[in-house]
Design a protein around this motif. Sequence first.
Motif, PDB file in Angstrom:
ATOM      1  N   ILE A   1      -7.495   9.695  35.480  1.00 42.15           N
ATOM      2  CA  ILE A   1      -8.610  10.027  34.608  1.00 42.15           C
ATOM      3  C   ILE A   1      -8.420  11.457  34.135  1.00 42.15           C
ATOM      4  CG2 ILE A   1     -11.116  10.328  34.483  1.00 42.15           C
ATOM      5  CD1 ILE A   1     -11.212   8.157  36.754  1.00 42.15           C
ATOM      6  N   ALA A   2      -8.490  11.653  32.826  1.00 43.31           N
ATOM      7  CA  ALA A   2      -8.362  12.990  32.246  1.00 43.31           C
ATOM      8  C   ALA A   2      -9.752  13.523  31.927  1.00 43.31           C
ATOM      9  CB  ALA A   2      -7.505  12.953  30.988  1.00 43.31           C
ATOM     10  N   GLN A   3     -10.014  14.753  32.383  1.00 41.47           N
ATOM     11  CA  GLN A   3     -11.296  15.410  32.191  1.00 41.47           C
ATOM     12  C   GLN A   3     -11.073  16.777  31.557  1.00 41.47           C
ATOM     13  OE1 GLN A   3     -13.252  16.494  35.896  1.00 41.47           O
ATOM     14  NE2 GLN A   3     -15.253  16.232  34.970  1.00 41.47           N
ATOM     15  N   ASP A   4     -11.924  17.144  30.600  1.00 46.93           N
ATOM     16  CA  ASP A   4     -11.818  18.440  29.945  1.00 46.93           C
ATOM     17  C   ASP A   4     -12.167  19.554  30.930  1.00 46.93           C
ATOM     18  OD1 ASP A   4     -13.122  20.793  28.319  1.00 46.93           O
ATOM     19  OD2 ASP A   4     -11.836  19.704  26.914  1.00 46.93           O
ATOM     20  N   ALA A   5     -11.299  20.537  31.052  1.00 42.73           N
ATOM     21  CA  ALA A   5     -11.476  21.618  32.021  1.00 42.73           C
ATOM     22  C   ALA A   5     -12.650  22.518  31.676  1.00 42.73           C
ATOM     23  CB  ALA A   5     -10.196  22.449  32.124  1.00 42.73           C
ATOM     24  N   THR A   6     -12.977  22.632  30.408  1.00 42.00           N
ATOM     25  CA  THR A   6     -14.056  23.526  29.984  1.00 42.00           C
ATOM     26  C   THR A   6     -15.416  22.852  30.029  1.00 42.00           C
ATOM     27  OG1 THR A   6     -12.509  24.704  28.551  1.00 42.00           O
ATOM     28  CG2 THR A   6     -14.855  25.030  28.114  1.00 42.00           C
ATOM     29  N   THR A   7     -15.492  21.640  29.469  1.00 38.99           N
ATOM     30  CA  THR A   7     -16.792  20.970  29.321  1.00 38.99           C
ATOM     31  C   THR A   7     -17.103  19.987  30.438  1.00 38.99           C
ATOM     32  OG1 THR A   7     -15.907  19.112  28.045  1.00 38.99           O
ATOM     33  CG2 THR A   7     -16.562  21.104  26.801  1.00 38.99           C
ATOM     34  N   GLY A   8     -16.086  19.516  31.168  1.00 40.94           N
ATOM     35  CA  GLY A   8     -16.285  18.492  32.185  1.00 40.94           C
ATOM     36  C   GLY A   8     -16.339  17.086  31.608  1.00 40.94           C
ATOM     37  N   GLU A   9     -16.206  16.957  30.297  1.00 45.80           N
ATOM     38  CA  GLU A   9     -16.252  15.652  29.628  1.00 45.80           C
ATOM     39  C   GLU A   9     -15.086  14.780  30.077  1.00 45.80           C
ATOM     40  OE1 GLU A   9     -16.815  14.259  25.007  1.00 45.80           O
ATOM     41  OE2 GLU A   9     -15.611  16.046  25.400  1.00 45.80           O
ATOM     42  N   VAL A  10     -15.379  13.515  30.386  1.00 43.11           N
ATOM     43  CA  VAL A  10     -14.327  12.561  30.711  1.00 43.11           C
ATOM     44  C   VAL A  10     -13.692  12.125  29.405  1.00 43.11           C
ATOM     45  CG1 VAL A  10     -13.782  10.324  31.734  1.00 43.11           C
ATOM     46  CG2 VAL A  10     -15.476  11.808  32.822  1.00 43.11           C
ATOM     47  N   LEU A  11     -12.388  12.330  29.286  1.00 39.05           N
ATOM     48  CA  LEU A  11     -11.692  12.086  28.028  1.00 39.05           C
ATOM     49  C   LEU A  11     -11.051  10.714  27.938  1.00 39.05           C
ATOM     50  CD1 LEU A  11      -9.977  15.578  27.769  1.00 39.05           C
ATOM     51  CD2 LEU A  11     -12.013  14.786  26.526  1.00 39.05           C
ATOM     52  N   MET A  12     -10.382  10.302  28.995  1.00 42.06           N
ATOM     53  CA  MET A  12      -9.626   9.050  28.931  1.00 42.06           C
ATOM     54  C   MET A  12      -9.174   8.621  30.313  1.00 42.06           C
ATOM     55  SD  MET A  12      -6.014  10.513  27.392  1.00 42.06           S
ATOM     56  CE  MET A  12      -4.969   9.180  27.954  1.00 42.06           C
ATOM     57  N   MET A  13      -8.674   7.402  30.393  1.00 38.97           N
ATOM     58  CA  MET A  13      -8.009   6.888  31.586  1.00 38.97           C
ATOM     59  C   MET A  13      -6.696   6.289  31.128  1.00 38.97           C
ATOM     60  SD  MET A  13      -6.846   4.453  33.830  1.00 38.97           S
ATOM     61  CE  MET A  13      -7.346   2.862  33.229  1.00 38.97           C
ATOM     62  N   ALA A  14      -5.634   6.626  31.819  1.00 40.21           N
ATOM     63  CA  ALA A  14      -4.328   6.044  31.530  1.00 40.21           C
ATOM     64  C   ALA A  14      -3.612   5.860  32.863  1.00 40.21           C
ATOM     65  CB  ALA A  14      -3.542   6.946  30.578  1.00 40.21           C
ATOM     66  N   TRP A  15      -2.399   5.388  32.803  1.00 38.02           N
ATOM     67  CA  TRP A  15      -1.648   5.061  34.017  1.00 38.02           C
ATOM     68  C   TRP A  15      -0.489   6.019  34.215  1.00 38.02           C
ATOM     69  CZ3 TRP A  15      -3.702   1.406  37.079  1.00 38.02           C
ATOM     70  CH2 TRP A  15      -4.630   0.532  36.508  1.00 38.02           C
ATOM     71  N   MET A  16      -0.184   6.303  35.463  1.00 37.03           N
ATOM     72  CA  MET A  16       0.997   7.080  35.836  1.00 37.03           C
ATOM     73  C   MET A  16       1.778   6.293  36.883  1.00 37.03           C
ATOM     74  SD  MET A  16      -0.251  11.004  36.342  1.00 37.03           S
ATOM     75  CE  MET A  16      -0.821  12.001  34.986  1.00 37.03           C
ATOM     76  N   ASN A  17       3.082   6.509  36.887  1.00 37.93           N
ATOM     77  CA  ASN A  17       3.888   6.065  38.015  1.00 37.93           C
ATOM     78  C   ASN A  17       4.337   7.323  38.751  1.00 37.93           C
ATOM     79  OD1 ASN A  17       6.009   7.089  36.497  1.00 37.93           O
ATOM     80  ND2 ASN A  17       6.848   5.085  35.955  1.00 37.93           N
ATOM     81  N   ALA A  18       5.108   7.175  39.811  1.00 38.42           N
ATOM     82  CA  ALA A  18       5.502   8.340  40.623  1.00 38.42           C
ATOM     83  C   ALA A  18       6.264   9.371  39.789  1.00 38.42           C
ATOM     84  CB  ALA A  18       6.326   7.894  41.827  1.00 38.42           C
ATOM     85  N   GLN A  19       7.116   8.901  38.885  1.00 31.41           N
ATOM     86  CA  GLN A  19       7.881   9.841  38.052  1.00 31.41           C
ATOM     87  C   GLN A  19       6.985  10.596  37.077  1.00 31.41           C
ATOM     88  OE1 GLN A  19      10.809   6.797  36.848  1.00 31.41           O
ATOM     89  NE2 GLN A  19      12.361   8.332  37.383  1.00 31.41           N
ATOM     90  N   ALA A  20       5.979   9.930  36.534  1.00 31.67           N
ATOM     91  CA  ALA A  20       5.040  10.590  35.623  1.00 31.67           C
ATOM     92  C   ALA A  20       4.239  11.653  36.373  1.00 31.67           C
ATOM     93  CB  ALA A  20       4.107   9.572  34.971  1.00 31.67           C
ATOM     94  N   VAL A  21       3.867  11.349  37.612  1.00 33.51           N
ATOM     95  CA  VAL A  21       3.172  12.324  38.454  1.00 33.51           C
ATOM     96  C   VAL A  21       4.064  13.553  38.651  1.00 33.51           C
ATOM     97  CG1 VAL A  21       2.308  12.782  40.788  1.00 33.51           C
ATOM     98  CG2 VAL A  21       1.705  10.642  39.632  1.00 33.51           C
ATOM     99  N   GLU A  22       5.305  13.309  39.033  1.00 32.52           N
ATOM    100  CA  GLU A  22       6.240  14.414  39.273  1.00 32.52           C
ATOM    101  C   GLU A  22       6.463  15.237  38.005  1.00 32.52           C
ATOM    102  OE1 GLU A  22       9.680  12.389  40.809  1.00 32.52           O
ATOM    103  OE2 GLU A  22       8.845  12.278  42.826  1.00 32.52           O
ATOM    104  N   GLN A  23       6.639  14.568  36.867  1.00 27.35           N
ATOM    105  CA  GLN A  23       6.888  15.258  35.601  1.00 27.35           C
ATOM    106  C   GLN A  23       5.668  16.085  35.183  1.00 27.35           C
ATOM    107  OE1 GLN A  23       8.779  12.806  32.654  1.00 27.35           O
ATOM    108  NE2 GLN A  23       8.289  14.199  30.999  1.00 27.35           N
ATOM    109  N   THR A  24       4.473  15.533  35.368  1.00 32.04           N
ATOM    110  CA  THR A  24       3.241  16.251  35.038  1.00 32.04           C
ATOM    111  C   THR A  24       3.143  17.532  35.856  1.00 32.04           C
ATOM    112  OG1 THR A  24       2.058  14.240  34.398  1.00 32.04           O
ATOM    113  CG2 THR A  24       0.711  16.116  35.096  1.00 32.04           C
ATOM    114  N   LEU A  25       3.397  17.423  37.145  1.00 32.78           N
ATOM    115  CA  LEU A  25       3.294  18.592  38.019  1.00 32.78           C
ATOM    116  C   LEU A  25       4.398  19.617  37.746  1.00 32.78           C
ATOM    117  CD1 LEU A  25       2.298  16.769  41.313  1.00 32.78           C
ATOM    118  CD2 LEU A  25       0.834  18.232  39.888  1.00 32.78           C
ATOM    119  N   ALA A  26       5.572  19.155  37.371  1.00 31.49           N
ATOM    120  CA  ALA A  26       6.700  20.059  37.123  1.00 31.49           C
ATOM    121  C   ALA A  26       6.573  20.805  35.794  1.00 31.49           C
ATOM    122  CB  ALA A  26       8.012  19.279  37.155  1.00 31.49           C
ATOM    123  N   THR A  27       6.004  20.128  34.776  1.00 36.61           N
ATOM    124  CA  THR A  27       5.987  20.709  33.429  1.00 36.61           C
ATOM    125  C   THR A  27       4.631  21.252  32.998  1.00 36.61           C
ATOM    126  OG1 THR A  27       5.421  18.633  32.319  1.00 36.61           O
ATOM    127  CG2 THR A  27       7.792  19.091  32.697  1.00 36.61           C
ATOM    128  N   GLY A  28       3.553  20.757  33.604  1.00 31.58           N
ATOM    129  CA  GLY A  28       2.214  21.130  33.157  1.00 31.58           C
ATOM    130  C   GLY A  28       1.772  20.386  31.912  1.00 31.58           C
TER     131      GLY A  28
END
Length: 121
Positions: free
Chosen positions: A19-46
Motif C-alpha cells: 500500500i502506497a501512502q503519501d508521506a505529507t498528507t497521509g492519503e492512501v494512494l494505491m495498492m500494488a504487488w511486490m515480489n522479493a526482488q521488487a522489495v530489494e530494488q525499492t530499498l536499494a534505490t529509493g
Amino acid sequence: MLFDPTTLTYNDAGLIPAIAQDATTGEVLMMAWMNAQAVEQTLATGKVTYWSRSRQEFWIKGATSGHTQELVDFRVDCDRDCLLVTVNQTGAACHTGRRTCFYTQVEDGKELEIMAPMRDI
C-alpha cells in the motif's frame, strides 16, 4: 537485526500487497504487488518498484509517466504479509490520472466518483 525480504509472507504467486501512502498528507494512494526482488530494488534505490501481474515484469512507478514515488518509509505489518510504503508522490498515483486509486465512494448503495483526473489519459 538486518531486514531479510525472504522472511515476508508471499502469496502462491510469490507476491505481497504493498500500500502506497503519501508521506505529507497521509492519503492512501494505491495498492500494488511486490515480489522479493521488487522489495530489494525499492530499498536499494529509493524508487518504489512493483511487480506488474499483467505485464509480468518490474514496474518502477513513474519510469514512463513521470509520476514517481520516492520512498520515505518502508514498513511491514505484524503478520508480515502486507507492506506500507510511505512516499513522496509526484503527479497522479492512479493509472486513470487521478491522485489516488481510491476515487470511488460507496454511499447509500450508490457509487460516486469523488475525484476527477489530474490530467487526460
